[in-house]
Scaffold this active site. Structure first.
Site, PDB file in Angstrom:
ATOM      1  N   GLY A 163       0.307  63.173  52.255  1.00 15.82           N
ATOM      2  CA  GLY A 163       0.100  64.311  51.366  1.00 15.82           C
ATOM      3  C   GLY A 163      -0.003  65.650  52.083  1.00 15.82           C
ATOM      4  N   ARG A 291       2.794  54.501  46.005  1.00 16.19           N
ATOM      5  CA  ARG A 291       2.045  54.884  44.801  1.00 16.19           C
ATOM      6  C   ARG A 291       2.957  55.698  43.906  1.00 16.19           C
ATOM      7  NH1 ARG A 291       1.579  60.248  46.032  1.00 16.19           N
ATOM      8  NH2 ARG A 291       1.193  60.806  48.213  1.00 16.19           N
ATOM      9  N   ARG A 338       3.834  72.906  39.998  1.00 12.72           N
ATOM     10  CA  ARG A 338       2.419  72.552  40.084  1.00 12.72           C
ATOM     11  C   ARG A 338       1.581  73.825  39.962  1.00 12.72           C
ATOM     12  NH1 ARG A 338       1.764  68.104  44.961  1.00 12.72           N
ATOM     13  NH2 ARG A 338       3.775  67.040  44.710  1.00 12.72           N
TER      14      ARG A 338
END
Length: 447
Positions: A163, A291, A338
């Site tokens: 990330g 994920r 985002r």
């Protein structure tokens, strides 16, 4: 599967609840003291306080979360992204307790979570990797020797990281010397493992990822690619699918490499294989995220599939809803933005109370995955993501123009957001032309 505990918060918790409601699955939410009034808490069928605001005392308390799931009769746990989603111990504990972990198995998470180990696995599967070390580097002296051989600039990375956390670009020996101990310390603090490694920094690069899915029967498909090159601090801000200015031949190589990577670890459930594509269209494996990705909605918008539903079906032991690769088709173009509570120039978090929140629009093709309500508080304890805006158009140009119109009419007040960044990036020539690289925000911020 009739009842699922969602081991997450914010917009992704709401997103998972949305699919579960449509499928007739009961949902259990967990929340910290700071999140008591968040929308996802009210949207779930039941919700339980897990602890104080810090994640170590709440959302990372795996054993306590599992106890709640067992006590409340959950069949499975969906970890969302971040937090416990790639925690090997938690995934193992969930499975050992007889519940379904809605994601890949613990072994796969372990294999791909170790960035050094995953490089070796990909090499063995003939997936091209970024030039770098096949083992961790233990000392600054060793790091300097390796970097000199590879050539600057280099990326110093935490092996257990992800990330965008635990990585830094070093332009010179002096920079490497200044950053080495800091990266090791951050790796130890965030991931419990201070092993670091070195990769060549590819200049003029695009960050392209491929969505893959596998099931227990051995079926593996890809759902095309996403361009995630608009980044700050190595973290994504704008994503789009399909990627502009990639030849069909390059895309085919990306898809094949991603499927080969998934097959190499007998992958099950949702995963993303991330690549760097250089200015000569050479592709290099970066990592596999085991994920659901933050940016999964752009793939949903161009394929028409609900990826959370696919995750649940695979966790149930069913085969993929669509097993034939040729049956998965692209429809139009999608962009995801985002929306963060942060200063659009410095990218520093801007916590506070959202005094006005008007994200709705009469424009068609607009999807809002929202995590907050009006008068909600964005606290400093978590990632400051407020919502995700996903814009779909028949063409990329239509999606861009629709995005401009959307951001000119919505309202968020009470704190700073990065919406001004979107309106400017949408007008940057390299973005409009689809030729932008991971340097786009660095170049923009210097103006």
């Amino acid at each position: 599967m009739k009842k699922i505990l969602i081991a997450n918060r914010g917009e992704i918790a709401s997103r998972i609840i949305h699919t579960c409601k449509r499928l007739g699955i009961e949902t259990i939410a967990i929340y910290s003291e700071a999140d008591e009034d968040m929308p996802f808490v009210k949207e779930a069928d039941s919700a339980f306080l897990i602890g104080p605001p810090p994640v170590q005392q709440s959302y990372l308390k795996g054993e306590e979360i599992l106890k709640i799931a067992l006590r409340e009769g959950a069949d499975g746990i969906h970890p969302g992204y971040g937090l416990l989603s790639e925690n090997v111990d938690f995934a193992s504990q969930v499975s050992e307790a007889g519940l379904k972990f809605i994601g890949p198995d613990a072994l796969t998470i372990s294999e791909m979570g170790d960035k050094v180990g995953s490089r070796s696995t990909m090499k063995a599967a003939s997936v091209p990797v970024v030039p770098g070390t096949d083992d961790g580097v233990d000392s600054l002296e060793e790091a300097m020797r390796v970097a000199k051989t590879i050539g600057y600039p280099i990326m110093l990375k935490a092996s257990a990281g992800g990330g965008g956390v635990g990585m830094v670009r070093c332009e010179s020996e002096q920079a490497l010397s200044q950053q080495f101990d800091s990266v090791k310390n951050r790796a130890k603090m965030y991931f419990g493992n201070d092993l670091v490694f070195i990769e060549k920094y590819i200049t003029n690069a695009r960050h392209i990822e491929v969505q893959i899915f596998g099931d227990d029967a051995g079926n593996i498909v890809h759902l095309f690619e996403r361009n995630c090159s608009v980044q700050r601090r190595n973290q994504k801000v704008i994503e789009e699918s399909p990627s502009p200015n990639l030849s069909d031949e390059t895309k085919s190589r990306l898809y094949q490499a991603a499927v080969d990577a998934a097959k190499a670890v007998n992958y099950k459930n949702a995963g993303t294989v991330e690549f760097i594509v250089d200015e000569n269209d050479e592709i290099y494996f970066l990592e596999m995220n085991t994920r659901l990705q933050v940016e999964h909605p752009v793939t949903e918008e161009v394929t028409g599939y609900d990826l959370v539903e696919w995750q649940i079906e695979v966790a149930r032991g069913n085969e993929l809803p669509v097993k034939n690769q040729d049956d998965i088709q692209l429809n139009g173009h999608a962009l995801e933005f985002r929306v963060y509570a942060e200063d659009p120039k410095t990218f520093m978090p801007s916590p506070g109370t959202i005094t006005k929140l008007n994200l709705q629009s009469e424009l068609d093709g607009i999807r809002i995955d929202n995590g907050y309500a009006e008068n909600g508080k964005v606290t400093p304890f978590y990632d400051p993501l407020i919502s995700k805006v996903i814009v779909h158009g028949k063409t990329r140009d239509e999606a861009i123009e629709k995005s401009k119109a959307y951001f000119s009419e919505i309202e968020i007040e009470g704190l700073k957001t990065n919406i001004p960044l979107f309106t400017e990036v949408l007008n940057v020539n390299s973005f409009k032309a689809g030729t932008y690289t991971t340097a786009i925000l660095n170049d923009w911020s210097k103006k």
